[in-house]
Design a protein around this motif. Structure first.
Motif, PDB file in Angstrom:
ATOM      1  N   LEU A 465       0.834  -1.203   0.000  1.00 19.53           N
ATOM      2  CA  LEU A 465       0.000   0.000   0.000  1.00 19.53           C
ATOM      3  C   LEU A 465       0.868   1.252   0.000  1.00 19.53           C
ATOM      4  O   LEU A 465       0.568   2.232  -0.698  1.00 19.53           O
ATOM      5  N   HIS A 466       1.933   1.233   0.766  1.00 16.79           N
ATOM      6  CA  HIS A 466       2.859   2.367   0.818  1.00 16.79           C
ATOM      7  C   HIS A 466       3.427   2.677  -0.568  1.00 16.79           C
ATOM      8  O   HIS A 466       3.443   3.844  -1.001  1.00 16.79           O
ATOM      9  N   GLU A 467       3.847   1.654  -1.274  1.00 18.75           N
ATOM     10  CA  GLU A 467       4.428   1.854  -2.604  1.00 18.75           C
ATOM     11  C   GLU A 467       3.387   2.356  -3.599  1.00 18.75           C
ATOM     12  O   GLU A 467       3.664   3.243  -4.417  1.00 18.75           O
ATOM     13  N   GLN A 468       2.183   1.811  -3.526  1.00 15.92           N
ATOM     14  CA  GLN A 468       1.132   2.215  -4.465  1.00 15.92           C
ATOM     15  C   GLN A 468       0.665   3.648  -4.203  1.00 15.92           C
ATOM     16  O   GLN A 468       0.394   4.398  -5.146  1.00 15.92           O
ATOM     17  N   LEU A 469       0.577   4.029  -2.943  1.00 10.89           N
ATOM     18  CA  LEU A 469       0.159   5.392  -2.632  1.00 10.89           C
ATOM     19  C   LEU A 469       1.223   6.411  -3.020  1.00 10.89           C
ATOM     20  O   LEU A 469       0.898   7.540  -3.404  1.00 10.89           O
ATOM     21  N   LYS A 470       2.475   6.040  -2.935  1.00 12.57           N
ATOM     22  CA  LYS A 470       3.543   6.949  -3.401  1.00 12.57           C
ATOM     23  C   LYS A 470       3.415   7.211  -4.903  1.00 12.57           C
ATOM     24  O   LYS A 470       3.732   8.302  -5.383  1.00 12.57           O
ATOM     25  N   LYS A 471       2.957   6.200  -5.640  1.00  6.66           N
ATOM     26  CA  LYS A 471       2.763   6.389  -7.088  1.00  6.66           C
ATOM     27  C   LYS A 471       1.515   7.239  -7.366  1.00  6.66           C
ATOM     28  O   LYS A 471       1.510   8.088  -8.273  1.00  6.66           O
ATOM     29  N   ALA A 472       0.449   6.986  -6.606  1.00  5.54           N
ATOM     30  CA  ALA A 472      -0.802   7.714  -6.838  1.00  5.54           C
ATOM     31  C   ALA A 472      -0.703   9.167  -6.375  1.00  5.54           C
ATOM     32  O   ALA A 472      -1.267  10.068  -7.013  1.00  5.54           O
ATOM     33  N   LEU A 473       0.000   9.387  -5.263  1.00  6.61           N
ATOM     34  CA  LEU A 473       0.164  10.727  -4.688  1.00  6.61           C
ATOM     35  C   LEU A 473       1.655  10.981  -4.507  1.00  6.61           C
ATOM     36  O   LEU A 473       2.201  10.762  -3.433  1.00  6.61           O
ATOM     37  N   PRO A 474       2.344  11.429  -5.542  1.00  8.31           N
ATOM     38  CA  PRO A 474       3.797  11.606  -5.445  1.00  8.31           C
ATOM     39  C   PRO A 474       4.182  12.444  -4.231  1.00  8.31           C
ATOM     40  O   PRO A 474       3.642  13.535  -4.035  1.00  8.31           O
ATOM     41  N   PRO A 475       5.096  11.945  -3.397  1.00  7.73           N
ATOM     42  CA  PRO A 475       5.491  12.701  -2.185  1.00  7.73           C
ATOM     43  C   PRO A 475       6.299  13.935  -2.557  1.00  7.73           C
ATOM     44  O   PRO A 475       6.851  14.040  -3.662  1.00  7.73           O
TER      45      PRO A 475
END
Length: 476
Positions: A465-475
């Protein structure tokens, strides 16, 4: 923030003359006529004609409270001879479909909407895309519940005005608990923690033979991964597991951590264990869960405030209770915004101010919505005078009513002050980002893996989930 009228009478005329003369004519890209600055029509005066308000379905039914308030505004405009009328357009489909329709209409200009009723999660997206106008801060004053007021802003600017709010609540069957030998069934001030709910469910299961044949499992909620329900339940679990939990920063960029995600997943898994949860919950939306709970299949239900009125139509008051959700509940609701291209920006702003006034917020509360203002819950002298909410003979608290919703001495829904208001004050927002659609789709897709035949461990799912959210919402 301070509250005041939106350009009435001579003030509105002066504003139009100043704008027409070119005052403050530089286009900043985010200011609007409703804010007393640049209008969507390049500073021109309002055009005559209908003010079109686009909105989702009114949960109070056809000809419900929203339509009644608009009709009252129209009567007021007729008395004033303003030349304006408001017209409500209800958009069909689910919330996601309504969002797509509004985005397409405002981007293309294919529909001449002046006011749009936005889900609270959409405000950053519509503001960042410059599809709605910036509004003056005075439209949201200190009477608006702080957590609710925060949903109307993006990047410290006001783009909408809270219209009706929403928050997750826990409904329960008092009669089931009594049959199971629970002596204290008045849980409306709070159940404390999720383990307490599970212990109460255990009591129900142990007394199954004393309960109606319809009873199957302890609780149900909206866990269908095909819409926002699973996202909401997930955020409530995550926020309950970690104090100060957030997935995004003030710019809407991903700011989560694997550890926080793991704690949230553990809490969600605990809440949705098969031993406690109706199996159909995994495929249920709001209507499904209402039907299951009202039909007696469960003893507990997570739902929104409008269920209070709906459930009291089929369940007697002595059998139905409602409490704040244990832990943290998600804030929902809708906010009114002025479309960027509106050619009636000043009148649109006046309509929004009317619809969100103290008296009319009380009307919304009486009709079954969660009001956005403290005064609707706390000012005993405040009454709904403009309209007759559904189920009421008149606005008087002593009048005969045709609905079965319990009310207090002053005519408010019985749970409003002691249960609903505290829940709203304690509620948390979902991630605030212009990319909310991408977030929700990613979040739900990953959480749905918990419902599979071979769900991953919390540690593995947290990493994924951490990796996918970084892609969806670039930090940042």
């Amino acid at each position: 923030m301070r509250h005041g009228p939106v350009w009435r009478g001579a003030s509105a005329m002066l504003l139009v003359l100043l704008l027409a003369a070119g005052c403050d004519s530089g286009d900043s890209g985010d200011s609007g006529g409703a804010g007393g600055e640049q209008s969507g029509a390049a500073g021109a005066a309002d055009l005559p004609g209908d003010i079109v308000l686009a909105s989702g379905r009114d949960v109070t039914g056809k000809g419900g409270i929203r339509q009644q308030l608009i009709e009252e505004w129209n009567r007021e405009q007729e008395r004033k001879g303003s030349g304006h009328r408001a017209r409500l357009v209800e958009l069909p489909g689910s919330a996601d479909q309504q969002r797509s329709q509004l985005l397409g209409a405002l981007q293309s200009g294919s529909a001449e909407y002046d006011v749009v009723n936005l889900d609270v999660t959409w405000v950053p997206e519509f503001a960042a895309a410059r599809l709605v106008q910036q509004l003056p801060d005075k439209l949201v004053d200190s009477d608006v519940i702080e957590s609710v007021a925060a949903t109307a802003r993006w990047e410290d600017k006001l783009y909408a005005v809270p219209f009706n709010s929403d928050v997750g609540l826990l409904f329960y069957r008092r009669d089931y608990l009594k049959s199971a030998g629970v002596t204290d069934t008045d849980l409306d001030q709070g159940i404390g923690s999720w383990p307490v709910v599970q212990r109460l469910i255990g009591a129900l299961d142990a007394a199954r033979k004393k309960l109606p044949d319809a009873y199957e499992k302890g609780w149900t909620s909206q866990l269908d991964a095909s819409y926002e329900g699973l996202t909401v339940n997930g955020i409530e679990a995550f926020a309950s597991a970690s104090d100060g939990f957030t997935l995004t920063d003030k710019q809407g960029r991903y700011a989560g951590s694997v550890d926080d995600l793991k704690a949230g997943l553990d809490e969600l898994r605990n809440r949705t264990e098969a031993a406690y949860t109706l199996p159909d919950a995994a495929h249920s939306d709001e209507a499904d869960t209402l039907t299951d709970f009202a039909g007696g299949r469960t003893g507990f239900l997570r739902h929104w405030p409008y269920a209070y009125r709906t459930l009291h139509q089929s369940l007697p008051e002595q059998n139905l209770g409602v409490a704040p959700l244990p832990g943290r509940a998600v804030l929902g609701g809708q906010n009114l915004a002025v479309a960027k291209r509106s050619q009636r920006s000043v009148a649109a702003g006046q309509l929004i101010e009317f619809l969100t006034s103290k008296e009319n917020e009380r009307c919304l509360l009486d009709a079954g919505f969660a009001a956005t203002r403290f005064s609707a819950y706390e000012d005993d002298k405040l009454t709904c005078k403009a309209v007759k909410p559904p189920g009421q003979a008149t606005a008087s608290p002593t009048s005969e009513r045709t609905d079965r919703m319990p009310r207090d001495t002053y005519g408010r829904p019985g749970y409003a002050r002691g249960t609903l208001l505290p829940a709203l004050k304690n509620a948390v927002q979902r991630p605030r980002t212009p990319l909310y659609g991408a977030f929700s789709q990613t979040f739900t897709a990953e959480l749905a893996r918990l419902q599979g035949d071979k769900p991953p461990s919390d540690a593995q799912l947290a990493k994924d989930l951490h990796e996918q959210l970084k892609k969806a919402l670039p930090p940042g």
